[in-house]
Design a protein around this motif. Sequence first.
Motif, PDB file in Angstrom:
ATOM      1  N   GLY A 286      84.811 -16.131  18.491  1.00 10.99           N
ATOM      2  CA  GLY A 286      83.558 -16.089  19.240  1.00 10.99           C
ATOM      3  C   GLY A 286      82.353 -16.111  18.330  1.00 10.99           C
ATOM      4  O   GLY A 286      81.353 -16.787  18.605  1.00 10.99           O
ATOM      5  N   LEU A 287      82.446 -15.379  17.234  1.00  7.85           N
ATOM      6  CA  LEU A 287      81.344 -15.378  16.265  1.00  7.85           C
ATOM      7  C   LEU A 287      81.175 -16.740  15.615  1.00  7.85           C
ATOM      8  O   LEU A 287      80.048 -17.214  15.420  1.00  7.85           O
ATOM      9  N   ALA A 288      82.286 -17.378  15.250  1.00  7.89           N
ATOM     10  CA  ALA A 288      82.203 -18.697  14.624  1.00  7.89           C
ATOM     11  C   ALA A 288      81.480 -19.680  15.541  1.00  7.89           C
ATOM     12  O   ALA A 288      80.594 -20.431  15.103  1.00  7.89           O
ATOM     13  N   ALA A 289      81.828 -19.659  16.824  1.00 13.53           N
ATOM     14  CA  ALA A 289      81.161 -20.537  17.779  1.00 13.53           C
ATOM     15  C   ALA A 289      79.704 -20.134  17.971  1.00 13.53           C
ATOM     16  O   ALA A 289      78.817 -20.983  18.084  1.00 13.53           O
ATOM     17  N   MET A 290      79.447 -18.826  17.991  1.00 13.88           N
ATOM     18  CA  MET A 290      78.084 -18.324  18.159  1.00 13.88           C
ATOM     19  C   MET A 290      77.195 -18.780  17.015  1.00 13.88           C
ATOM     20  O   MET A 290      76.062 -19.235  17.218  1.00 13.88           O
ATOM     21  N   PHE A 291      77.697 -18.671  15.806  1.00 19.43           N
ATOM     22  CA  PHE A 291      76.909 -19.065  14.635  1.00 19.43           C
ATOM     23  C   PHE A 291      76.594 -20.557  14.664  1.00 19.43           C
ATOM     24  O   PHE A 291      75.484 -20.971  14.339  1.00 19.43           O
ATOM     25  N   ARG A 292      77.572 -21.371  15.041  1.00 18.89           N
ATOM     26  CA  ARG A 292      77.322 -22.803  15.135  1.00 18.89           C
ATOM     27  C   ARG A 292      76.270 -23.087  16.203  1.00 18.89           C
ATOM     28  O   ARG A 292      75.395 -23.938  16.016  1.00 18.89           O
ATOM     29  N   GLY A 293      76.337 -22.374  17.324  1.00 24.23           N
ATOM     30  CA  GLY A 293      75.365 -22.573  18.381  1.00 24.23           C
ATOM     31  C   GLY A 293      73.967 -22.140  17.979  1.00 24.23           C
ATOM     32  O   GLY A 293      72.982 -22.807  18.311  1.00 24.23           O
ATOM     33  N   ILE A 294      73.859 -21.020  17.264  1.00 20.58           N
ATOM     34  CA  ILE A 294      72.554 -20.539  16.798  1.00 20.58           C
ATOM     35  C   ILE A 294      71.916 -21.565  15.887  1.00 20.58           C
ATOM     36  O   ILE A 294      70.725 -21.883  15.994  1.00 20.58           O
ATOM     37  N   GLU A 295      72.706 -22.104  14.984  1.00 27.80           N
ATOM     38  CA  GLU A 295      72.182 -23.098  14.042  1.00 27.80           C
ATOM     39  C   GLU A 295      71.763 -24.366  14.768  1.00 27.80           C
ATOM     40  O   GLU A 295      70.698 -24.935  14.503  1.00 27.80           O
ATOM     41  N   ALA A 296      72.577 -24.810  15.716  1.00 30.66           N
ATOM     42  CA  ALA A 296      72.299 -26.067  16.407  1.00 30.66           C
ATOM     43  C   ALA A 296      71.171 -25.926  17.423  1.00 30.66           C
ATOM     44  O   ALA A 296      70.302 -26.798  17.516  1.00 30.66           O
ATOM     45  N   ASP A 297      71.155 -24.834  18.189  1.00 31.74           N
ATOM     46  CA  ASP A 297      70.205 -24.694  19.296  1.00 31.74           C
ATOM     47  C   ASP A 297      68.850 -24.129  18.864  1.00 31.74           C
ATOM     48  O   ASP A 297      67.827 -24.452  19.472  1.00 31.74           O
ATOM     49  N   TYR A 298      68.844 -23.275  17.840  1.00 34.07           N
ATOM     50  CA  TYR A 298      67.608 -22.610  17.449  1.00 34.07           C
ATOM     51  C   TYR A 298      67.109 -23.003  16.060  1.00 34.07           C
ATOM     52  O   TYR A 298      65.963 -22.737  15.711  1.00 34.07           O
ATOM     53  N   GLY A 299      67.967 -23.607  15.254  1.00 33.50           N
ATOM     54  CA  GLY A 299      67.564 -23.953  13.899  1.00 33.50           C
ATOM     55  C   GLY A 299      67.499 -22.769  12.966  1.00 33.50           C
ATOM     56  O   GLY A 299      66.885 -22.843  11.891  1.00 33.50           O
ATOM     57  N   HIS A 300      68.120 -21.638  13.350  1.00 32.19           N
ATOM     58  CA  HIS A 300      68.145 -20.465  12.485  1.00 32.19           C
ATOM     59  C   HIS A 300      69.275 -20.596  11.460  1.00 32.19           C
ATOM     60  O   HIS A 300      70.250 -21.311  11.682  1.00 32.19           O
ATOM     61  N   ASP A 301      69.143 -19.890  10.353  1.00 29.93           N
ATOM     62  CA  ASP A 301      70.182 -19.852   9.329  1.00 29.93           C
ATOM     63  C   ASP A 301      71.032 -18.600   9.510  1.00 29.93           C
ATOM     64  O   ASP A 301      70.528 -17.541   9.925  1.00 29.93           O
TER      65      ASP A 301
END
Length: 274
Positions: free
Chosen positions: A118-133
């Motif tokens: 879940g975290l792995a998917a969350m991190f990918r989504g944060i990077e893709a959707d928000y542009g955060h690192d």
Amino acid sequence: MAVIALAGCTGAPGVTTTALALLLSWPLEPGRKMILAECDPDGGAVLHGLLQGTLGERYGLRNLSVAARTGEFGNAFWRQLIDLNDGGGQRESPRDRLLLPGITDPAQAASLGSVWKGLAAMFRGIEADYGHDVLIDLGRSGAFGPSGVLADQADSVLVVVRNTLRCLKAAQAGVTALEDRVGDVGLLVIDEGPYPAGEIQRVLNVPVVATLPYAPADARVLSDGAEQPRRFTKSPLMKAARTGSALSVQRAAVRRSRLDRRRAFAGGEVNRGR
């Protein structure tokens, strides 16, 4: 924008201290955030280190296990983040350097089987959707076992080593295994020992991305919440961390571009085969 995993080896090379130095020195454009996630299955160190127990154990990774089972993972994740820019309420914080604290007892890792993916998917989504690192602290063993999916899904994996014979020898097998599994592994070197970057690269067969000075007094500010000396942000450690942050972002971007081209090529091959 990048998802970068930091791993270590036997002998406490300083992964969490390095991760905190990178977090606090990360180059951020307006509107972007940097998130450090303590995902060490052996237990996190920031709550009782840098933060000196001031927040108790109200926040952290362990609180996500229930959310993962009830379908509320996304909302729960954002509620667990701590603002490391908070200056004691003296000024409004931009909330752009955030921490997800890790577990405080290694026994808690057994309940996190559904959390890692879940975290792995969350991190990918944060990077893709928000542009955060996102910076992931995997500690000494987290790049392997169930939490290893976080390394597999990261844009870049960096192993923190000290340039001492003991640490380099301990790191060798793990670095080789990671390189075989995820490819393009790099090194962040803590300059405690005698071995130069060129020799480390030759022995471990992966590139040194950046070198940070061995600075125990400054490191204790991050690892143990020691009193911050004057001009800490301009210390050799933090200056090197700023350079290391920039180089890490560049490396992740290059690898992301290479992987995207490879995926696009593979997709084209599949389509032509239909």
